[in-house]
Design an enzyme around this catalytic site. Structure first.
Site, PDB file in Angstrom:
ATOM      1  N   LYS A 199       5.105  13.481 -10.359  1.00  0.00           N
ATOM      2  CA  LYS A 199       5.015  14.030  -9.006  1.00  0.00           C
ATOM      3  C   LYS A 199       6.447  14.352  -8.560  1.00  0.00           C
ATOM      4  O   LYS A 199       7.195  13.466  -8.163  1.00  0.00           O
ATOM      5  CB  LYS A 199       4.355  13.024  -8.067  1.00  0.00           C
ATOM      6  N   GLY A 257       9.881   3.680  -1.241  1.00  0.00           N
ATOM      7  CA  GLY A 257       9.630   2.858  -2.421  1.00  0.00           C
ATOM      8  C   GLY A 257       8.882   1.582  -2.098  1.00  0.00           C
ATOM      9  O   GLY A 257       8.011   1.140  -2.858  1.00  0.00           O
ATOM     10  N   GLU A 274      13.699   2.340  -8.310  1.00  0.00           N
ATOM     11  CA  GLU A 274      15.140   2.602  -8.173  1.00  0.00           C
ATOM     12  C   GLU A 274      15.327   3.220  -6.803  1.00  0.00           C
ATOM     13  O   GLU A 274      14.985   4.378  -6.580  1.00  0.00           O
ATOM     14  CB  GLU A 274      15.617   3.522  -9.298  1.00  0.00           C
ATOM     15  N   CYS A 308      22.429   8.510  -4.971  1.00  0.00           N
ATOM     16  CA  CYS A 308      22.023   7.163  -4.562  1.00  0.00           C
ATOM     17  C   CYS A 308      23.130   6.128  -4.738  1.00  0.00           C
ATOM     18  O   CYS A 308      23.210   5.171  -3.978  1.00  0.00           O
ATOM     19  CB  CYS A 308      20.768   6.723  -5.330  1.00  0.00           C
ATOM     20  N   GLU A 408      22.307   3.931   4.456  1.00  0.00           N
ATOM     21  CA  GLU A 408      22.496   5.006   3.487  1.00  0.00           C
ATOM     22  C   GLU A 408      22.438   6.342   4.217  1.00  0.00           C
ATOM     23  O   GLU A 408      21.466   6.645   4.908  1.00  0.00           O
ATOM     24  CB  GLU A 408      21.414   4.944   2.415  1.00  0.00           C
TER      25      GLU A 408
END
Length: 506
Positions: A199, A257, A274, A308, A408
């Site tokens: 996906k 996630g 991750e 990331c 982040e």
């Protein structure tokens, strides 16, 4: 048809006609070896530099997910599942060769779809994908079980283990490195004999579709590699909940996630997550400041900061703080900004208008919370920016209570803080919720090794940032997730181990 602005953009950079045809045709799904049109509507794909509509993409649903999982399970029980390991190896190497031969085409797809530098797309995304497949192809014939002697059983026994493919893998791939991240997951999965339902991000589906076609062209049986496009909260969640998926591997933000992981646990899937990062960088008094600044700039502004493990919070010793800030400022201001299709560009458009707005909000918060602007977007223009490119922005005098140092950002933004004692730097570096990566700059070997053992992160870079190799595992801890991509450590998550006991005699 392309809009005028996109047509002019493509003409200016002499985009090949076959690439234009590919990126402007409707994007469908790839299931069971063929393209499949969706039945639940379409999504516009926006080109990041011109902000104009590029084409439309099929918006998948549980119907397409069911179909893709069925195709993957059929391939697993059929010709793919019966292939000897060396035949799998040959197919993986053929795919690597096909990607390498398609370097120019794929580099254009990543530059157009993501907005990234076409030079980086070739050197990092495409060449990195080839290397990863070549590395894991070699593992196909080396996934052995073991025999051992019983340590407590009476009588005579023969006991051994067998390793088998875990089954059907769902790979949920982010938008910042769509081709390379997909191949990170494909390499190990294919080497272990699994089949895959991918996906891609709804923002960047182009390279996944191209790879699926290349795999079919080199001889992968139908159903081994499937692509279902659509929205994450629909297709991603459907894959996470599907009982026909045996393992889910996800790369993306920590909130998404976490949600996907919770769903996947409902059917006891294997999980690799991750997730996000806020990687600390320590520059000690023993560092070569100029070299450190160059490496820090590369580590935080690669892909316009949409990375990331970007080293986005720097702790500099008080003796080198001012010099480092000056080197960072002059280096950042020399980075050429422009569209991704210009091979000279180092700072390129952010992937979408919505993401740009989030980055600008973080820059605004840094101004409001008292960080000192060194270079970049001033407070007066933060709300006025309308193009897709943000100048590299550096703030000094940052503290742990500032959002710029806690959250982040995923954009071209760097925060720098001063420290006096090394213990203080370590404590502050380890204070965040993430644990994906960290970097250390020092010319003292003893100092770097000691610090590498004290920092809490899955990846430690010394006098560099973002060095990745297929033979080394990549993944984090804490809010950065668990499990590994790449390296032999990745293989176990795609394998099931059976223990077999044979009683000899009575």
């Amino acid at each position: 048809m392309t809009s005028g602005s996109i047509a002019d953009y493509f003409a200016r950079y002499q985009v090949p006609a076959d690439v234009i045809t590919f990126v402007t045709r409707p994007v469908n799904h790839f299931i069971g070896g063929v393209e499949v049109d969706g039945e639940t509507g379409r999504i516009d794909l926006i080109e990041p530099f011109t902000r104009a509509r590029l084409t439309t993409m099929a918006s998948g649903s549980e119907v397409e997910v069911d179909s893709a999982v069925a195709a993957a399970r059929k391939a697993l029980a059929g010709p793919w599942g019966r292939l000897p390991p060396l035949e799998r190896q040959r197919l993986i190497l053929r795919l690597a060769a096909a990607i390498e031969a398609d370097t120019v085409f794929l580099s254009y797809l990543e530059a157009i779809g993501v907005g990234k530098s076409i030079s980086d797309a070739q050197a990092i995304d495409v060449f990195g994908s080839v290397a990863n497949l070549e590395y894991f192809a070699g593992w196909t014939s080396k996934l052995d079980g073991r025999t051992t002697s019983a340590v407590s059983l009476p009588g005579e026994t023969f006991i051994y283990t067998v390793k088998e493919p875990v089954g059907v893998v769902a790979a949920l791939v982010p938008w910042n490195f769509p081709l390379q991240t997909l191949v990170w997951k494909l390499g190990a999965a294919l080497a272990c004999g699994c089949t895959v339902v991918c996906k891609p991000s709804e923002l960047t589906p182009l390279s996944a579709m191209r790879l699926a076609h290349l795999a079919a062209d080199v001889g992968f049986p139908p159903g081994v590699i499937n692509v279902v496009n659509g929205l994450g909260h629909v297709v991603g969640q459907a894959l996470a909940a599907h009982p026909g998926i045996d393992k889910l591997t996800f790369t993306g933000s920590t909130p998404v996630g976490t949600a996907v992981g919770r769903t996947a646990l409902g059917t006891m899937k294997r999980l690799t997550l991750e997730l996000g990062g806020k990687s600390p960088v320590i520059v000690t008094a023993k560092a070569n400041v100029r070299n450190a600044a160059q490496a820090i700039l590369s580590g935080v502004f690669l892909n316009s900061g949409q990375v990331c493990d970007a080293g986005s919070r720097v702790y500099a010793h008080r003796n080198v703080y001012d010099e480092l800030l000056q080197e960072l400022k002059s280096g950042a201001e020399c980075l050429p900004a422009g569209p991704g299709l210009d091979p000279r560009s180092r700072i390129t458009p952010l992937v979408s208008t919505a993401h740009r707005a989030r980055v600008l909000e973080h820059i605004g918060s840094a101004h409001r919370e008292g960080a000192s602007l060194v270079t970049g977007e001033p407070a007066s223009t933060v709300e006025q920016r309308r193009d897709g490119i943000l100048r590299p922005t550096i703030f000094g005098s940052c503290t742990e209570d500032m959002r710029i140092f806690r959250e982040e950002i995923f954009g071209p933004v760097l925060g720098v803080s001063r420290f006096s004692e090394i213990d203080e730097a370590v404590e502050r570096a380890n204070s965040g919720e993430f644990g994906l990566a960290a970097a250390i700059y020092s010319d003292s070997v003893d100092e770097t090794i000691t610090l590498s053992r004290r920092l809490k992160a899955g990846n430690i870079y010394i006098n560099a940032h973002g060095l990745l190799d297929p033979a080394m595992p990549f993944g984090g801890m804490n809010a950065s997730g668990f499990g590994k991509d790449m390296g032999p450590e990745q293989l176990d998550s795609y394998l099931s181990t059976k223990s077999i006991y044979v009683q000899i005699g009575s």
